[in-house]
Each structure stands twice: as structure tokens, then as C-alpha cells.
Motif scaffolding. Structure first.
Motif, short mmCIF file in Angstrom:
data_model
loop_
_atom_site.label_atom_id
_atom_site.label_comp_id
_atom_site.label_asym_id
_atom_site.label_seq_id
_atom_site.Cartn_x
_atom_site.Cartn_y
_atom_site.Cartn_z
N ILE A 185 0.85 -1.19 0.00
CA ILE A 185 0.00 0.00 0.00
C ILE A 185 0.89 1.24 0.00
O ILE A 185 1.75 1.40 0.86
CB ILE A 185 -0.95 0.01 1.21
N ILE A 186 0.67 2.10 -1.00
CA ILE A 186 1.51 3.28 -1.19
C ILE A 186 0.63 4.52 -1.19
O ILE A 186 -0.27 4.65 -2.02
CB ILE A 186 2.26 3.19 -2.53
N PRO A 187 0.86 5.47 -0.26
CA PRO A 187 0.09 6.72 -0.27
C PRO A 187 0.57 7.64 -1.39
O PRO A 187 1.78 7.86 -1.55
CB PRO A 187 0.37 7.32 1.11
N VAL A 188 -0.36 8.17 -2.17
CA VAL A 188 -0.04 9.03 -3.30
C VAL A 188 -0.88 10.30 -3.24
O VAL A 188 -2.08 10.24 -2.94
CB VAL A 188 -0.31 8.29 -4.64
N GLU A 189 -0.25 11.44 -3.50
CA GLU A 189 -0.99 12.69 -3.54
C GLU A 189 -2.06 12.63 -4.63
O GLU A 189 -1.80 12.13 -5.73
CB GLU A 189 -0.04 13.86 -3.83
N ASN A 190 -3.24 13.13 -4.33
CA ASN A 190 -4.35 13.08 -5.29
C ASN A 190 -4.00 13.76 -6.61
O ASN A 190 -4.36 13.30 -7.68
CB ASN A 190 -5.61 13.71 -4.70
N THR A 346 -4.49 9.46 -1.81
CA THR A 346 -5.17 8.21 -2.16
C THR A 346 -4.20 7.07 -1.90
O THR A 346 -3.03 7.15 -2.26
CB THR A 346 -5.58 8.22 -3.65
N PHE A 347 -4.69 6.04 -1.24
CA PHE A 347 -3.84 4.89 -0.96
C PHE A 347 -3.92 3.91 -2.13
O PHE A 347 -5.00 3.41 -2.45
CB PHE A 347 -4.26 4.19 0.34
N VAL A 348 -2.79 3.66 -2.77
CA VAL A 348 -2.72 2.75 -3.91
C VAL A 348 -2.23 1.39 -3.42
O VAL A 348 -1.21 1.30 -2.75
CB VAL A 348 -1.76 3.29 -4.99
#
Length: 369
Positions: A185-190, A346-348
């Protein structure tokens, strides 16, 4: 008319002149004309080579244009695939062509082959044990597959008379596999996700996922190695030699490796013979790799392959025989906006699926001293 055709016509005329002189017994005059004939023949040969070189150059340009066109099309198709996946993940409206390019999995979108290839390239930069195993692609989450359990008599039988040998030769057994989900799980800026491109997946997602994938695969493989390796007593490196010479069957020696950690490798790397030459040799198969007695040395971190206090650990193992790695092809991607709502993120989540099963353990030994 081409230059070479003009030269050929001139040569033909000049030869007729020489023949006419010879028919009239004017030998000296005919001989005086022959240098001109030979010069024209040389010119024709050189002109022919020039023409062929020019034709090859033109053909190469045409082929390059075709390749550039194909590459451009592949790039456009790949850009569209990733852009469509980004829209799918965000729930944005897609064109009919974009919808058709997205392959939907159980709980997300299946990433395109380009991403799979990129992960494969990146994993080659890590000490991955998967490549030494028997990798079996599968399209199902579970099932059975017959594998050899290891026969003590590897030879053909006379089917009419050797009934007992025929029974002994039936050494396959079904093994069950059940692939499990392993995810990152990778947090990514919207704002980044909205501008989804090939570079986003291959430069941001793939490197982190590849390293985590290798570590997870290695852990499952090591668990089987540790659980099925027979202890071989030794007090120094000579025990490794003894194990290779007397315990590993010749039929299993080819794919046998020496698996160790950094401390074990450092020990071997400092060994020298009576003349001061290192006992480790450069590997011909692996760039930057080393071999000991012809066996490739595979090195893991001390934390990945721990040894007892103040000891060094070595596994003499044929991973191809021991590990059946059931690999369910494809990586699946999904997102969650809720978890990162307060951070405008958004968590990818990227998932791979595999299972590791014990196979033939006849070439699995542990040495610790």
C-alpha cells in the motif's frame, strides 16, 4: 539510365572492338585496348558495391521508420492503458476505447505487461531467490499438480519383465497449491494520481513494489529451505566441500547453489590456498557473482538468513528441485480514498499472488560452524 548500366554498355562495346582486332590479326592493337577493358571491369565492380551500399542504407531508413512507427504506436497504446487505469481508479469518465483497454480483476485493475516487465527488470537488481526455483505459471488461485518425489533408480525399465522397477519408477505425487495475495500500500498525492502516466507507474510504484516483492518471495522460500534441510556437521569450509562431494547426488549438482548471508560470504571471500590465491572464483554466469568449487554463491542479508550467535551458516541446496513456485501472473491495482482523506491522499494497493510448495528435498543441507 543508371551509371552502372552505362559502364556495362561501354564495356560491351570495348570488348567488341578487341574481338574485331583479334579477328583481323591485329594482336598488338588488341593488347593495347585490354587495359581499358580491365579498367571498365574494375569501375563496374566498384560501382556495384556503391549501389548495394546505397540500397542497404535506404532499406535501413525504411526499416527504422517502420520501427519508429511501431514504437510510437506501442508508446501511445501504453500511455492510453495507464491513463485509462488512472481514470478507472479515480472513478472518472472513460472513452469506449479506454474502457476496452482496462482489464478488470477481482478487486481492481490488472496492470499492463509493461509494468510486469519493469518490475522484472528491477527485481533482477535484488538478491531474488525466485529465479533459482521451479517457477510454474498458473491462472487459478488453487489446484493440484503432479511433481516428481525423487526416484532412487533413475533409469528405464524393461516393461515386459522389470515389474518391480516399474512400480518404483512411478514416483510422481500430486501437490496442492493455493496462491495468496501479497500486497503493498503506497500513499499518493491526489494531484499526482490525477496526472497518471507511464512514468508514474514505472518510476514511482514499480521500484518500491519490486523490492518488497523480492523480500516477501525470499521469506517464503527460505522458510521451506530451513524446514527441509538436513544438518551436515562441519568445522570449517572443508565441510562444504565434503557435503558437495559426498551428499549431493550428481544428477542434482548442476542447479545446486551455496546460499549464505553476508557474514558467511565474508568468511569465504577471505579464504586463500597455499599460494595465497583466493578460493572464490568469478562467476561466468552471473555478473559480479562468485563461485566456490564451481557452485554459485547466493548472498542474503544477515537479517534475512540469520545464524546462531558467533556462527556462520551455509545451505547447500538445489532450489529448482526443492521449491515449486506457483506464480499467478499479473499484478492488480486498486485505490482507497477514505483512508488518506485528511491528507488529501489516495492509498494505492498493488497485489501479486503466489504460493511456494516443497518438492524434492534430496539436495538440501545445512552447515553451521
Amino acid at each position: 539510365m543508371k551509371k552502372i548500366d552505362e559502364l556495362r554498355q561501354e564495356l560491351s562495346t570495348k570488348k567488341e572492338e578487341v574481338r574485331g582486332l583479334l579477328e583481323n590479326d591485329k594482336v598488338n592493337e588488341a593488347e593495347a585496348k585490354m587495359p581499358e577493358v580491365r579498367t571498365l571491369e574494375t569501375k563496374i565492380k566498384l560501382q556495384s558495391e556503391l549501389d548495394e551500399a546505397e540500397e542497404r542504407e535506404v532499406q535501413n531508413k525504411l526499416e527504422n521508420r517502420k520501427d519508429d512507427s511501431k514504437m510510437e504506436k506501442r508508446t501511445v497504446d501504453q500511455d492510453m492503458e495507464y491513463r485509462a487505469i488512472g481514470k478507472f481508479l479515480l472513478g472518472s469518465e472513460m472513452t469506449a476505447e479506454e474502457r476496452a483497454s482496462v482489464n478488470i480483476g477481482n478487486s481492481g485493475a490488472i496492470l499492463p505487461q509493461g509494468f510486469v516487465n519493469q518490475v522484472q527488470v528491477l527485481t533482477d537488481g535484488f538478491p531474488s531467490l525466485k529465479k533459482y526455483c521451479h517457477v510454474i505459471p498458473t491462472t487459478t488461485t488453487s489446484g493440484k499438480m503432479p511433481i516428481s518425489s525423487g526416484s532412487t533408480s533413475k533409469k528405464l525399465a524393461k516393461l515386459a519383465t522389470d515389474n518391480e522397477m516399474v512400480k518404483e519408477m512411478i514416483t510422481t505425487k500430486p501437490v496442492e497449491y493455493a496462491t495468496e495475495d501479497y500486497g503493498k500500500i503506497i500513499p499518493v498525492e491526489n494531484s499526482v494520481l490525477e496526472d497518471t502516466t507511464v512514468d508514474f507507474f514505472n518510476s514511482l510504484i514499480a521500484p518500491d513494489f519490486a523490492e518488497c516483492a523480492v523480500n516477501s518471495e525470499n521469506e517464503e522460500i527460505i522458510n521451506i529451505v530451513e524446514a527441509n534441510s538436513v544438518e551436515f556437521e562441519a568445522t570449517d569450509y572443508k565441510g562444504i566441500v565434503k557435503c558437495l562431494n559426498t551428499k549431493v547426488k550428481p544428477s542434482l549438482l548442476k542447479n545446486t547453489i551455496i546460499l549464505t548471508n553476508q557474514s558467511g560470504y565474508d568468511y569465504l571471500d577471505n579464504l586463500t590456498d597455499a599460494k595465497g590465491r583466493p578460493l572464490l572464483n568469478d562467476s561466468l554466469a552471473v555478473e559480479g557473482g562468485k563461485t566456490f568449487k564451481g557452485r554459485e554463491i547466493v548472498v542474503l542479508d544477515d537479517t534475512e538468513l540469520p545464524a546462531a550467535t558467533d556462527k556462520k551458516v551455509f545451505y547447500i541446496v538445489n532450489l529448482y528441485a526443492l521449491i515449486k513456485f506457483f506464480d499467478r501472473k499479473g499484478y492488480e491495482i486498486a485505490v482507497s480514498k477514505e483512508a488518506g482523506f485528511t491528507y488529501n491522499q489516495t492509498f494505492v494497493r498493488v497485489i501479486e499472488r503466489f504460493d511456494t510448495v516443497k518438492g524434492d528435498s534430496r539436495a538440501a543441507f545445512k552447515i553451521e560452524f
